[in-house]
Design a protein around this motif. Structure first.
Motif, PDB file in Angstrom:
ATOM      1  N   LEU A  19      -4.293  -8.745   4.486  1.00 53.66           N
ATOM      2  CA  LEU A  19      -5.471  -8.045   3.967  1.00 53.66           C
ATOM      3  C   LEU A  19      -5.996  -7.041   4.985  1.00 53.66           C
ATOM      4  CD1 LEU A  19      -7.569  -7.669   1.738  1.00 53.66           C
ATOM      5  CD2 LEU A  19      -8.892  -9.505   2.781  1.00 53.66           C
ATOM      6  N   THR A  20      -6.058  -7.428   6.255  1.00 55.30           N
ATOM      7  CA  THR A  20      -6.519  -6.480   7.272  1.00 55.30           C
ATOM      8  C   THR A  20      -5.550  -5.309   7.406  1.00 55.30           C
ATOM      9  OG1 THR A  20      -5.475  -7.752   9.056  1.00 55.30           O
ATOM     10  CG2 THR A  20      -7.804  -8.198   8.599  1.00 55.30           C
ATOM     11  N   GLU A  21      -4.266  -5.581   7.285  1.00 58.31           N
ATOM     12  CA  GLU A  21      -3.279  -4.507   7.367  1.00 58.31           C
ATOM     13  C   GLU A  21      -3.458  -3.517   6.209  1.00 58.31           C
ATOM     14  OE1 GLU A  21      -0.816  -4.053   9.947  1.00 58.31           O
ATOM     15  OE2 GLU A  21      -2.211  -5.492  10.818  1.00 58.31           O
ATOM     16  N   ILE A  22      -3.741  -4.017   5.026  1.00 60.43           N
ATOM     17  CA  ILE A  22      -3.965  -3.154   3.859  1.00 60.43           C
ATOM     18  C   ILE A  22      -5.131  -2.204   4.109  1.00 60.43           C
ATOM     19  CG2 ILE A  22      -4.817  -3.166   1.472  1.00 60.43           C
ATOM     20  CD1 ILE A  22      -3.063  -5.638   0.995  1.00 60.43           C
ATOM     21  N   LEU A  23      -6.125  -2.659   4.834  1.00 60.69           N
ATOM     22  CA  LEU A  23      -7.301  -1.828   5.103  1.00 60.69           C
ATOM     23  C   LEU A  23      -7.088  -0.847   6.252  1.00 60.69           C
ATOM     24  CD1 LEU A  23     -10.030  -4.600   4.714  1.00 60.69           C
ATOM     25  CD2 LEU A  23      -9.379  -2.852   3.044  1.00 60.69           C
ATOM     26  N   ILE A  24      -6.144  -1.117   7.140  1.00 58.79           N
ATOM     27  CA  ILE A  24      -5.920  -0.271   8.308  1.00 58.79           C
ATOM     28  C   ILE A  24      -5.164   1.017   7.957  1.00 58.79           C
ATOM     29  CG2 ILE A  24      -4.593  -0.116  10.473  1.00 58.79           C
ATOM     30  CD1 ILE A  24      -5.278  -3.103  10.893  1.00 58.79           C
ATOM     31  N   TYR A  25      -4.100   0.909   7.191  1.00 59.53           N
ATOM     32  CA  TYR A  25      -3.180   2.030   7.009  1.00 59.53           C
ATOM     33  C   TYR A  25      -3.756   3.228   6.268  1.00 59.53           C
ATOM     34  CZ  TYR A  25      -0.024  -1.314   8.999  1.00 59.53           C
ATOM     35  OH  TYR A  25       0.546  -2.220   9.849  1.00 59.53           O
ATOM     36  N   PRO A  26      -4.574   3.066   5.254  1.00 62.50           N
ATOM     37  CA  PRO A  26      -5.185   4.262   4.655  1.00 62.50           C
ATOM     38  C   PRO A  26      -6.072   5.023   5.646  1.00 62.50           C
ATOM     39  CG  PRO A  26      -5.330   2.424   3.139  1.00 62.50           C
ATOM     40  CD  PRO A  26      -4.845   1.869   4.443  1.00 62.50           C
ATOM     41  N   GLY A  27      -6.695   4.308   6.567  1.00 60.34           N
ATOM     42  CA  GLY A  27      -7.500   4.975   7.591  1.00 60.34           C
ATOM     43  C   GLY A  27      -6.652   5.815   8.518  1.00 60.34           C
ATOM     44  N   ILE A  28      -5.493   5.285   8.899  1.00 60.15           N
ATOM     45  CA  ILE A  28      -4.570   6.052   9.739  1.00 60.15           C
ATOM     46  C   ILE A  28      -4.090   7.288   8.976  1.00 60.15           C
ATOM     47  CG2 ILE A  28      -2.305   6.012  10.864  1.00 60.15           C
ATOM     48  CD1 ILE A  28      -2.806   2.983  11.372  1.00 60.15           C
ATOM     49  N   ALA A  29      -3.755   7.102   7.706  1.00 55.28           N
ATOM     50  CA  ALA A  29      -3.278   8.222   6.886  1.00 55.28           C
ATOM     51  C   ALA A  29      -4.361   9.291   6.751  1.00 55.28           C
ATOM     52  CB  ALA A  29      -2.842   7.727   5.512  1.00 55.28           C
ATOM     53  N   ALA A  30      -5.610   8.881   6.632  1.00 54.30           N
ATOM     54  CA  ALA A  30      -6.710   9.852   6.490  1.00 54.30           C
ATOM     55  C   ALA A  30      -6.810  10.767   7.708  1.00 54.30           C
ATOM     56  CB  ALA A  30      -8.035   9.123   6.275  1.00 54.30           C
ATOM     57  N   VAL A  31      -6.396  10.276   8.858  1.00 58.02           N
ATOM     58  CA  VAL A  31      -6.416  11.094  10.068  1.00 58.02           C
ATOM     59  C   VAL A  31      -5.258  12.091  10.075  1.00 58.02           C
ATOM     60  CG1 VAL A  31      -6.159  11.020  12.592  1.00 58.02           C
ATOM     61  CG2 VAL A  31      -7.603   9.334  11.437  1.00 58.02           C
ATOM     62  N   PHE A  32      -4.069  11.648   9.659  1.00 58.76           N
ATOM     63  CA  PHE A  32      -2.871  12.474   9.821  1.00 58.76           C
ATOM     64  C   PHE A  32      -2.545  13.387   8.645  1.00 58.76           C
ATOM     65  CE2 PHE A  32      -2.165   9.266  13.080  1.00 58.76           C
ATOM     66  CZ  PHE A  32      -1.843  10.084  14.150  1.00 58.76           C
ATOM     67  N   VAL A  33      -2.938  13.035   7.436  1.00 59.37           N
ATOM     68  CA  VAL A  33      -2.594  13.861   6.266  1.00 59.37           C
ATOM     69  C   VAL A  33      -3.085  15.302   6.415  1.00 59.37           C
ATOM     70  CG1 VAL A  33      -3.050  14.203   3.793  1.00 59.37           C
ATOM     71  CG2 VAL A  33      -2.275  11.978   4.629  1.00 59.37           C
ATOM     72  N   PRO A  34      -4.317  15.543   6.860  1.00 65.38           N
ATOM     73  CA  PRO A  34      -4.758  16.945   6.989  1.00 65.38           C
ATOM     74  C   PRO A  34      -3.994  17.746   8.050  1.00 65.38           C
ATOM     75  CG  PRO A  34      -6.638  15.453   7.037  1.00 65.38           C
ATOM     76  CD  PRO A  34      -5.413  14.607   7.115  1.00 65.38           C
ATOM     77  N   LEU A  35      -3.338  17.069   8.969  1.00 64.34           N
ATOM     78  CA  LEU A  35      -2.646  17.744  10.065  1.00 64.34           C
ATOM     79  C   LEU A  35      -1.211  18.136   9.726  1.00 64.34           C
ATOM     80  CD1 LEU A  35      -3.763  15.356  12.944  1.00 64.34           C
ATOM     81  CD2 LEU A  35      -4.832  17.508  12.245  1.00 64.34           C
ATOM     82  N   GLY A 114       4.730   0.994  10.610  1.00 66.47           N
ATOM     83  CA  GLY A 114       5.250   2.332  10.317  1.00 66.47           C
ATOM     84  C   GLY A 114       5.921   2.406   8.956  1.00 66.47           C
ATOM     85  N   ASP A 115       6.526   1.290   8.544  1.00 67.46           N
ATOM     86  CA  ASP A 115       7.181   1.242   7.242  1.00 67.46           C
ATOM     87  C   ASP A 115       6.169   1.372   6.101  1.00 67.46           C
ATOM     88  OD1 ASP A 115       9.507   0.731   8.702  1.00 67.46           O
ATOM     89  OD2 ASP A 115       9.235  -1.429   8.564  1.00 67.46           O
ATOM     90  N   ILE A 116       4.931   1.102   6.396  1.00 74.05           N
ATOM     91  CA  ILE A 116       3.864   1.216   5.397  1.00 74.05           C
ATOM     92  C   ILE A 116       3.138   2.555   5.536  1.00 74.05           C
ATOM     93  CG2 ILE A 116       1.713   0.198   4.539  1.00 74.05           C
ATOM     94  CD1 ILE A 116       4.241  -1.566   4.203  1.00 74.05           C
ATOM     95  N   VAL A 117       2.790   2.913   6.758  1.00 69.36           N
ATOM     96  CA  VAL A 117       1.931   4.073   6.947  1.00 69.36           C
ATOM     97  C   VAL A 117       2.655   5.402   6.688  1.00 69.36           C
ATOM     98  CG1 VAL A 117       2.195   4.473   9.444  1.00 69.36           C
ATOM     99  CG2 VAL A 117      -0.004   4.895   8.352  1.00 69.36           C
ATOM    100  N   PHE A 118       3.941   5.508   7.015  1.00 74.62           N
ATOM    101  CA  PHE A 118       4.633   6.782   6.790  1.00 74.62           C
ATOM    102  C   PHE A 118       4.761   7.135   5.307  1.00 74.62           C
ATOM    103  CE2 PHE A 118       5.996   6.180  11.234  1.00 74.62           C
ATOM    104  CZ  PHE A 118       5.505   7.369  11.737  1.00 74.62           C
ATOM    105  N   PRO A 119       5.078   6.190   4.414  1.00 75.28           N
ATOM    106  CA  PRO A 119       5.051   6.550   2.990  1.00 75.28           C
ATOM    107  C   PRO A 119       3.648   6.920   2.488  1.00 75.28           C
ATOM    108  CG  PRO A 119       6.391   4.602   3.308  1.00 75.28           C
ATOM    109  CD  PRO A 119       5.711   4.888   4.626  1.00 75.28           C
ATOM    110  N   ILE A 120       2.615   6.262   3.028  1.00 79.96           N
ATOM    111  CA  ILE A 120       1.247   6.603   2.621  1.00 79.96           C
ATOM    112  C   ILE A 120       0.913   8.033   3.074  1.00 79.96           C
ATOM    113  CG2 ILE A 120      -1.205   6.069   2.938  1.00 79.96           C
ATOM    114  CD1 ILE A 120      -0.397   3.114   3.203  1.00 79.96           C
ATOM    115  N   ILE A 121       1.266   8.348   4.310  1.00 84.78           N
ATOM    116  CA  ILE A 121       1.020   9.700   4.817  1.00 84.78           C
ATOM    117  C   ILE A 121       1.808  10.721   3.998  1.00 84.78           C
ATOM    118  CG2 ILE A 121       1.372  11.257   6.785  1.00 84.78           C
ATOM    119  CD1 ILE A 121       0.797   8.826   8.613  1.00 84.78           C
ATOM    120  N   THR A 122       3.070  10.389   3.690  1.00 85.08           N
ATOM    121  CA  THR A 122       3.895  11.300   2.904  1.00 85.08           C
ATOM    122  C   THR A 122       3.287  11.541   1.528  1.00 85.08           C
ATOM    123  OG1 THR A 122       5.860  10.497   4.060  1.00 85.08           O
ATOM    124  CG2 THR A 122       6.220  11.714   2.004  1.00 85.08           C
ATOM    125  N   ALA A 123       2.853  10.481   0.875  1.00 78.47           N
ATOM    126  CA  ALA A 123       2.219  10.627  -0.442  1.00 78.47           C
ATOM    127  C   ALA A 123       0.967  11.496  -0.336  1.00 78.47           C
ATOM    128  CB  ALA A 123       1.886   9.261  -1.029  1.00 78.47           C
TER     129      ALA A 123
END
Length: 182
Positions: A19-35, A114-123
């Protein structure tokens, strides 16, 4: 976040951890998607996939890092996915009927962060540049690539997930591109 952080470290359990992991990765993606843009994210996916394959199959550094995190730090950045063999399932059923309090070891598949966050960032990058439908194709591709790995991987062996996930993403984006231009 403080409550979840405390629970993850001091009240360990697979459900709390995931559950904590589910909440972490969208936050990381929010930082990198605009870049990032389409070219940089596709290049990043390929580079990460090559590195992941090397780090798992050639150097073994990913396994060492995961074991160190779990055994020494008591924290792992990724998902823990429990699975039970038929033999263990039968033992659990027998224990329930006998009211036994024995502990049973359950096998766990691990999926790195990384297996979770990179697809989220890509999407996110694809959605930012091209809209919702192609972003859904990214999610579908990542899911299909990971599903292929889970269904066809041998038990108790280590596999890099990113090459499978990236392949799924690229195939689904290719299908979307063909459908979009036909």
């Amino acid at each position: 976040s403080l409550i979840f952080g405390y629970l993850k470290i001091y009240k360990r359990g697979i459900l709390t951890h995931n559950l904590t992991e589910i909440l972490i990765y969208p936050g990381i993606a929010a930082v990198f998607v605009p870049l990032l843009n389409i070219y940089s994210i596709l290049a990043l996916l390929v580079i990460i996939s090559v590195y992941d394959a090397w780090a798992v199959w050639k150097s073994g550094i990913m396994q060492k890092m995961a074991k160190y995190q779990m055994n020494t730090l008591n924290v792992f950045s990724g998902f823990l996915i429990p699975y039970i063999s038929k033999k263990v399932r039968a033992r659990i059923k027998a224990m329930k009927s006998s009211k036994s309090k024995k502990k049973i070891k359950v096998n766990v598949a691990i999926l790195g962060g990384g297996d979770i966050v990179f697809p989220i960032i890509t999407a996110g990058v694809i959605m930012k540049g091209f809209g919702l439908i192609p972003a859904i194709f990214v999610i579908l591709g990542a899911t299909l690539g990971l599903s292929y790995l889970f269904f066809f991987a041998e038990k108790k062996k280590f596999y890099p997930a990113m090459p499978f996930i990236t392949t799924g993403i690229l195939l689904c984006l290719g299908i979307y591109w063909l459908i979009g231009f036909i």
